[in-house]
Write a protein that holds these residues in place. Structure first.
Motif, PDB file in Angstrom:
ATOM      1  N   LEU A  39      17.377  22.899  22.022  1.00 25.14           N
ATOM      2  CA  LEU A  39      18.220  22.902  20.823  1.00 25.14           C
ATOM      3  C   LEU A  39      18.879  21.538  20.605  1.00 25.14           C
ATOM      4  CD1 LEU A  39      19.908  26.401  21.169  1.00 25.14           C
ATOM      5  CD2 LEU A  39      18.183  25.718  19.470  1.00 25.14           C
ATOM      6  N   ALA A  40      19.339  20.909  21.687  1.00 22.88           N
ATOM      7  CA  ALA A  40      19.962  19.587  21.578  1.00 22.88           C
ATOM      8  C   ALA A  40      18.946  18.550  21.088  1.00 22.88           C
ATOM      9  CB  ALA A  40      20.560  19.163  22.912  1.00 22.88           C
ATOM     10  N   ALA A  41      17.733  18.610  21.611  1.00 21.85           N
ATOM     11  CA  ALA A  41      16.702  17.668  21.184  1.00 21.85           C
ATOM     12  C   ALA A  41      16.347  17.865  19.717  1.00 21.85           C
ATOM     13  CB  ALA A  41      15.459  17.813  22.060  1.00 21.85           C
ATOM     14  N   ALA A  42      16.243  19.120  19.291  1.00 26.43           N
ATOM     15  CA  ALA A  42      15.935  19.408  17.886  1.00 26.43           C
ATOM     16  C   ALA A  42      17.064  18.932  16.979  1.00 26.43           C
ATOM     17  CB  ALA A  42      15.694  20.904  17.698  1.00 26.43           C
ATOM     18  N   ALA A  43      18.308  19.126  17.405  1.00 24.07           N
ATOM     19  CA  ALA A  43      19.449  18.678  16.613  1.00 24.07           C
ATOM     20  C   ALA A  43      19.483  17.155  16.530  1.00 24.07           C
ATOM     21  CB  ALA A  43      20.746  19.221  17.192  1.00 24.07           C
ATOM     22  N   ALA A  44      19.156  16.486  17.627  1.00 21.32           N
ATOM     23  CA  ALA A  44      19.126  15.020  17.625  1.00 21.32           C
ATOM     24  C   ALA A  44      18.046  14.501  16.687  1.00 21.32           C
ATOM     25  CB  ALA A  44      18.904  14.496  19.039  1.00 21.32           C
ATOM     26  N   LEU A  45      16.902  15.131  16.694  1.00 21.69           N
ATOM     27  CA  LEU A  45      15.825  14.731  15.789  1.00 21.69           C
ATOM     28  C   LEU A  45      16.245  14.951  14.338  1.00 21.69           C
ATOM     29  CD1 LEU A  45      12.959  13.737  15.315  1.00 21.69           C
ATOM     30  CD2 LEU A  45      12.165  16.086  15.592  1.00 21.69           C
ATOM     31  N   ALA A  46      16.874  16.075  14.064  1.00 19.48           N
ATOM     32  CA  ALA A  46      17.329  16.364  12.707  1.00 19.48           C
ATOM     33  C   ALA A  46      18.380  15.354  12.267  1.00 19.48           C
ATOM     34  CB  ALA A  46      17.883  17.785  12.621  1.00 19.48           C
ATOM     35  N   ALA A  47      19.296  14.987  13.159  1.00 14.62           N
ATOM     36  CA  ALA A  47      20.337  14.006  12.818  1.00 14.62           C
ATOM     37  C   ALA A  47      19.705  12.663  12.508  1.00 14.62           C
ATOM     38  CB  ALA A  47      21.338  13.875  13.955  1.00 14.62           C
ATOM     39  N   ASP A  48      18.711  12.264  13.294  1.00 15.94           N
ATOM     40  CA  ASP A  48      18.018  11.005  13.049  1.00 15.94           C
ATOM     41  C   ASP A  48      17.318  11.026  11.697  1.00 15.94           C
ATOM     42  OD1 ASP A  48      16.966   8.384  13.969  1.00 15.94           O
ATOM     43  OD2 ASP A  48      15.045   9.445  13.800  1.00 15.94           O
ATOM     44  N   GLN A  49      16.703  12.143  11.344  1.00 14.98           N
ATOM     45  CA  GLN A  49      16.019  12.253  10.058  1.00 14.98           C
ATOM     46  C   GLN A  49      17.010  12.196   8.902  1.00 14.98           C
ATOM     47  OE1 GLN A  49      13.809  15.871  10.583  1.00 14.98           O
ATOM     48  NE2 GLN A  49      12.088  14.827  11.538  1.00 14.98           N
ATOM     49  N   VAL A  50      18.175  12.810   9.068  1.00 14.30           N
ATOM     50  CA  VAL A  50      19.195  12.776   8.015  1.00 14.30           C
ATOM     51  C   VAL A  50      19.642  11.341   7.776  1.00 14.30           C
ATOM     52  CG1 VAL A  50      21.594  13.395   7.479  1.00 14.30           C
ATOM     53  CG2 VAL A  50      20.016  15.128   8.311  1.00 14.30           C
ATOM     54  N   VAL A  51      19.875  10.610   8.844  1.00 15.74           N
ATOM     55  CA  VAL A  51      20.306   9.211   8.706  1.00 15.74           C
ATOM     56  C   VAL A  51      19.252   8.415   7.964  1.00 15.74           C
ATOM     57  CG1 VAL A  51      20.739   7.085   9.975  1.00 15.74           C
ATOM     58  CG2 VAL A  51      21.805   9.199  10.714  1.00 15.74           C
ATOM     59  N   ARG A  52      18.018   8.580   8.344  1.00 10.29           N
ATOM     60  CA  ARG A  52      16.952   7.793   7.714  1.00 10.29           C
ATOM     61  C   ARG A  52      16.708   8.201   6.259  1.00 10.29           C
ATOM     62  NH1 ARG A  52      15.404   4.572  11.466  1.00 10.29           N
ATOM     63  NH2 ARG A  52      15.346   5.191  13.640  1.00 10.29           N
ATOM     64  N   LEU A  53      16.825   9.479   5.949  1.00 10.16           N
ATOM     65  CA  LEU A  53      16.600   9.929   4.577  1.00 10.16           C
ATOM     66  C   LEU A  53      17.701   9.461   3.627  1.00 10.16           C
ATOM     67  CD1 LEU A  53      15.345  13.586   5.093  1.00 10.16           C
ATOM     68  CD2 LEU A  53      14.027  11.645   4.266  1.00 10.16           C
ATOM     69  N   HIS A  54      18.923   9.389   4.125  1.00  4.46           N
ATOM     70  CA  HIS A  54      20.037   9.031   3.261  1.00  4.46           C
ATOM     71  C   HIS A  54      20.407   7.559   3.323  1.00  4.46           C
ATOM     72  CE1 HIS A  54      20.788  13.115   2.035  1.00  4.46           C
ATOM     73  NE2 HIS A  54      20.692  13.496   3.294  1.00  4.46           N
ATOM     74  N   ALA A  55      19.745   6.815   4.168  1.00  2.00           N
ATOM     75  CA  ALA A  55      20.069   5.403   4.309  1.00  2.00           C
ATOM     76  C   ALA A  55      19.411   4.601   3.181  1.00  2.00           C
ATOM     77  CB  ALA A  55      19.572   4.891   5.651  1.00  2.00           C
ATOM     78  N   PRO A  56      20.176   3.728   2.552  1.00  2.37           N
ATOM     79  CA  PRO A  56      19.580   2.884   1.514  1.00  2.37           C
ATOM     80  C   PRO A  56      18.546   1.949   2.134  1.00  2.37           C
ATOM     81  CG  PRO A  56      21.846   2.222   1.967  1.00  2.37           C
ATOM     82  CD  PRO A  56      21.570   3.449   2.770  1.00  2.37           C
ATOM     83  N   ASP A  57      17.397   1.897   1.544  1.00  4.88           N
ATOM     84  CA  ASP A  57      16.298   1.033   1.997  1.00  4.88           C
ATOM     85  C   ASP A  57      15.888   1.294   3.447  1.00  4.88           C
ATOM     86  OD1 ASP A  57      16.279  -0.235  -0.505  1.00  4.88           O
ATOM     87  OD2 ASP A  57      17.852  -1.618   0.136  1.00  4.88           O
ATOM     88  N   GLY A  58      16.151   2.499   3.932  1.00  2.00           N
ATOM     89  CA  GLY A  58      15.753   2.843   5.284  1.00  2.00           C
ATOM     90  C   GLY A  58      16.608   2.234   6.372  1.00  2.00           C
ATOM     91  N   ASP A  59      17.694   1.539   6.000  1.00  2.00           N
ATOM     92  CA  ASP A  59      18.579   0.922   6.985  1.00  2.00           C
ATOM     93  C   ASP A  59      19.766   1.844   7.225  1.00  2.00           C
ATOM     94  OD1 ASP A  59      20.113  -0.653   8.601  1.00  2.00           O
ATOM     95  OD2 ASP A  59      20.607  -2.122   7.055  1.00  2.00           O
TER      96      ASP A  59
END
Length: 80
Positions: free
Chosen positions: A51-71
């Motif tokens: 569950l922790a690994a899945a949550a970490a992956l989801a958090a990483d995806q959220v950051v990348r999806l909402h980051a301007p220009d992928g940064d």
């Protein structure tokens, strides 16, 4: 932007809680585990780590999806 930052902080807190619970179960397994309890306890620890690994992956995806220009840097900086 602050709402997204708070969402990320909340996800990271959840990950920390899951990892902490797995660590506590591991400590308990090493110090107080009654005979025959290791198998079920290992399953519990494995579930929390998954569950922790899945949550970490989801958090990483959220950051990348909402980051301007992928940064992700602007999302990770505290706006205060």
């Amino acid at each position: 932007m602050e709402d997204k930052l708070q969402q990320l902080k909340d996800r990271m807190a959840t990950i920390a809680d899951l990892r902490g619970a797995a660590g506590l179960l591991g400590w308990d397994q090493e110090t107080y585990m009654p005979p025959g309890g290791a198998g079920p306890r290992a399953d519990q620890i494995g579930t929390l780590r998954t569950l922790a690994a899945a949550a970490a992956l989801a958090a990483d995806q959220v950051v990348r999806l909402h980051a301007p220009d992928g940064d992700p840097t602007p999302l990770l900086e505290d706006p205060r």
